[in-house]
Design a protein around this motif. Structure first.
Motif, PDB file in Angstrom:
ATOM      1  N   LYS A   1      27.322  28.221 -20.341  1.00  0.00           N
ATOM      2  CA  LYS A   1      28.400  28.416 -21.298  1.00  0.00           C
ATOM      3  C   LYS A   1      29.233  27.142 -21.417  1.00  0.00           C
ATOM      4  O   LYS A   1      29.687  26.777 -22.492  1.00  0.00           O
ATOM      5  CB  LYS A   1      29.274  29.590 -20.843  1.00  0.00           C
ATOM      6  CG  LYS A   1      30.219  30.089 -21.900  1.00  0.00           C
ATOM      7  CD  LYS A   1      31.023  31.266 -21.395  1.00  0.00           C
ATOM      8  CE  LYS A   1      30.241  32.545 -21.571  1.00  0.00           C
ATOM      9  NZ  LYS A   1      31.056  33.745 -21.298  1.00  0.00           N
TER      10      LYS A   1
ATOM     11  N   THR B   1      20.375  33.160 -14.871  1.00  0.00           N
ATOM     12  CA  THR B   1      20.847  32.032 -15.665  1.00  0.00           C
ATOM     13  C   THR B   1      20.778  30.769 -14.835  1.00  0.00           C
ATOM     14  O   THR B   1      21.065  30.789 -13.647  1.00  0.00           O
ATOM     15  CB  THR B   1      22.290  32.280 -16.165  1.00  0.00           C
ATOM     16  OG1 THR B   1      22.702  31.170 -16.934  1.00  0.00           O
ATOM     17  CG2 THR B   1      23.258  32.475 -15.039  1.00  0.00           C
ATOM     18  N   LYS B   2      20.372  29.682 -15.431  1.00  0.00           N
ATOM     19  CA  LYS B   2      20.296  28.426 -14.683  1.00  0.00           C
ATOM     20  C   LYS B   2      21.662  27.758 -14.690  1.00  0.00           C
ATOM     21  O   LYS B   2      22.327  27.701 -15.710  1.00  0.00           O
ATOM     22  CB  LYS B   2      19.269  27.500 -15.308  1.00  0.00           C
ATOM     23  CG  LYS B   2      17.874  28.029 -15.155  1.00  0.00           C
ATOM     24  CD  LYS B   2      16.868  26.970 -15.472  1.00  0.00           C
ATOM     25  CE  LYS B   2      15.503  27.573 -15.240  1.00  0.00           C
ATOM     26  NZ  LYS B   2      14.577  26.689 -14.662  1.00  0.00           N
ATOM     27  N   ALA B   3      22.055  27.255 -13.549  1.00  0.00           N
ATOM     28  CA  ALA B   3      23.331  26.556 -13.436  1.00  0.00           C
ATOM     29  C   ALA B   3      23.179  25.142 -13.968  1.00  0.00           C
ATOM     30  O   ALA B   3      22.216  24.457 -13.659  1.00  0.00           O
ATOM     31  CB  ALA B   3      23.783  26.523 -11.993  1.00  0.00           C
TER      32      ALA B   3
ATOM     33  N   CYS C   1      31.023  30.952 -11.196  1.00  0.00           N
ATOM     34  CA  CYS C   1      31.163  29.990 -12.283  1.00  0.00           C
ATOM     35  C   CYS C   1      32.620  29.594 -12.470  1.00  0.00           C
ATOM     36  O   CYS C   1      33.498  30.449 -12.603  1.00  0.00           O
ATOM     37  CB  CYS C   1      30.618  30.578 -13.572  1.00  0.00           C
ATOM     38  SG  CYS C   1      30.775  29.426 -14.947  1.00  0.00           S
TER      39      CYS C   1
ATOM     40  N   HIS D   1      27.212  34.706 -11.083  1.00  0.00           N
ATOM     41  CA  HIS D   1      25.919  34.694 -11.766  1.00  0.00           C
ATOM     42  C   HIS D   1      24.813  34.660 -10.729  1.00  0.00           C
ATOM     43  O   HIS D   1      24.948  34.011  -9.693  1.00  0.00           O
ATOM     44  CB  HIS D   1      25.758  33.438 -12.632  1.00  0.00           C
ATOM     45  CG  HIS D   1      26.699  33.357 -13.780  1.00  0.00           C
ATOM     46  ND1 HIS D   1      26.514  34.060 -14.943  1.00  0.00           N
ATOM     47  CD2 HIS D   1      27.841  32.653 -13.943  1.00  0.00           C
ATOM     48  CE1 HIS D   1      27.503  33.782 -15.781  1.00  0.00           C
ATOM     49  NE2 HIS D   1      28.319  32.924 -15.188  1.00  0.00           N
TER      50      HIS D   1
ATOM     51  N   CYS E   1      28.140  27.352 -15.430  1.00  0.00           N
ATOM     52  CA  CYS E   1      27.017  27.960 -16.132  1.00  0.00           C
ATOM     53  C   CYS E   1      26.741  27.258 -17.453  1.00  0.00           C
ATOM     54  O   CYS E   1      27.452  26.338 -17.847  1.00  0.00           O
ATOM     55  CB  CYS E   1      27.263  29.449 -16.350  1.00  0.00           C
ATOM     56  SG  CYS E   1      28.515  29.829 -17.592  1.00  0.00           S
TER      57      CYS E   1
ATOM     58  N   LEU F   1      21.228  33.243  -9.835  1.00  0.00           N
ATOM     59  CA  LEU F   1      20.485  32.062 -10.264  1.00  0.00           C
ATOM     60  C   LEU F   1      19.214  32.429 -11.018  1.00  0.00           C
ATOM     61  O   LEU F   1      18.749  31.666 -11.846  1.00  0.00           O
ATOM     62  CB  LEU F   1      20.151  31.178  -9.061  1.00  0.00           C
ATOM     63  CG  LEU F   1      21.350  30.470  -8.450  1.00  0.00           C
ATOM     64  CD1 LEU F   1      20.941  29.722  -7.181  1.00  0.00           C
ATOM     65  CD2 LEU F   1      21.970  29.508  -9.434  1.00  0.00           C
TER      66      LEU F   1
END
Length: 55
Positions: free
Chosen positions: A42, A16-18, A4, A11, A40, A13
């Motif tokens: 965030k 968490t979805k990119a 990220c 991360h 990410c 996949l």
């Protein structure tokens, strides 16, 4: 897995979805491992918070 650009961590996949995944860029680690660069969720949260402050 991807690296990220926002939080400077890796991360999975599945976890968490990119928001965006840049397949043209890679982060190369000292052991020779290469991971695609991405952003990410965030980053999306930060952008939404910034937009609310401006409005």
């Amino acid at each position: 897995m991807y690296f990220c650009l926002t939080c400077q961590t890796t991360h999975h996949l599945q976890e968490t979805k990119a928001l965006k995944l840049f397949r043209t860029g890679f982060r190369t680690f000292p052991d020779g491992e290469q991971l695609p660069l991405g952003v990410c969720m965030k980053r999306l949260e930060q952008e939404l918070a910034s937009n609310k402050k401006v409005s």
